[in-house]
Design a protein around this motif. Structure first.
Motif, short mmCIF file in Angstrom:
data_model
loop_
_atom_site.label_atom_id
_atom_site.label_comp_id
_atom_site.label_asym_id
_atom_site.label_seq_id
_atom_site.Cartn_x
_atom_site.Cartn_y
_atom_site.Cartn_z
N ILE A 1 0.84 -1.19 0.00
CA ILE A 1 0.00 0.00 0.00
C ILE A 1 0.88 1.24 0.00
O ILE A 1 1.89 1.28 0.69
N ALA A 2 0.48 2.22 -0.79
CA ALA A 2 1.20 3.49 -0.81
C ALA A 2 1.01 4.20 0.52
O ALA A 2 -0.13 4.37 0.98
N VAL A 3 2.10 4.57 1.16
CA VAL A 3 2.02 5.20 2.48
C VAL A 3 1.19 6.47 2.42
O VAL A 3 0.35 6.72 3.30
N ALA A 4 1.38 7.28 1.41
CA ALA A 4 0.62 8.54 1.28
C ALA A 4 -0.88 8.27 1.26
O ALA A 4 -1.67 9.04 1.83
N ALA A 5 -1.31 7.17 0.62
CA ALA A 5 -2.73 6.85 0.54
C ALA A 5 -3.32 6.58 1.92
O ALA A 5 -4.51 6.82 2.15
N VAL A 6 -2.52 6.08 2.82
CA VAL A 6 -2.99 5.79 4.19
C VAL A 6 -3.28 7.09 4.94
O VAL A 6 -4.27 7.19 5.67
N PHE A 7 -2.43 8.08 4.74
CA PHE A 7 -2.55 9.30 5.52
C PHE A 7 -3.30 10.42 4.81
O PHE A 7 -3.72 11.38 5.45
N ASP A 8 -3.51 10.33 3.52
CA ASP A 8 -4.26 11.33 2.76
C ASP A 8 -5.72 10.89 2.66
O ASP A 8 -6.14 10.34 1.66
N THR A 9 -6.46 11.12 3.71
CA THR A 9 -7.84 10.64 3.76
C THR A 9 -8.86 11.70 3.45
O THR A 9 -10.05 11.46 3.57
N ASP A 10 -8.43 12.91 3.08
CA ASP A 10 -9.40 13.99 2.79
C ASP A 10 -10.08 13.79 1.48
O ASP A 10 -9.63 13.30 0.54
#
Length: 121
Positions: free
Chosen positions: A112-121
């Protein structure tokens, strides 16, 4: 796969409720109705009120329960650590940050792309 509050027995009288648990086989005898007696994979999201619990205490507990892979998702640092059990203790299989893809050493194709985990907006 199950989501909390499924309990994982570490040892008689000691339980944890990981954010995510996985057994590779639905027929695995460790899968029980009241609690699981083991798991192949556990994931925790670091709690801001007590990071040591997820980073240190649960790490020791899951090693004791012989969970083969433990992911620590840390929103404070926006990182994912992938730990593999070796000789009764965890060794870091990878430490991933924005721009990386966190990949399982246990489950082929799980990344999983790390950014996708934290970019939930």
């Amino acid at each position: 796969m199950r989501f909390a509050p499924l309990r994982l027995r570490i040892r008689p009288g000691k339980f944890r409720e990981p954010d995510l648990l996985l057994l590779l086989s639905a027929a695995d005898p460790r899968r029980q109705n009241r609690f699981w007696t083991g798991a192949d994979f556990a994931l925790e999201i670091v709690s801001p009120d007590n990071p040591e619990r997820d980073l240190v205490q649960k790490r020791a507990d899951y090693a004791e329960a012989r969970v083969q892979e433990y992911w620590i998702v840390n929103p404070q640092t926006e990182t994912i650590s992938v730990l593999r059990l070796a000789n009764g203790a965890y060794a870091e299989a990878g430490h991933f940050q924005r721009g990386d893809s966190a990949a399982s050493a246990l489950v082929a194709g799980l990344a999983i792309a790390v950014a996708a985990v934290f970019d939930t907006d």
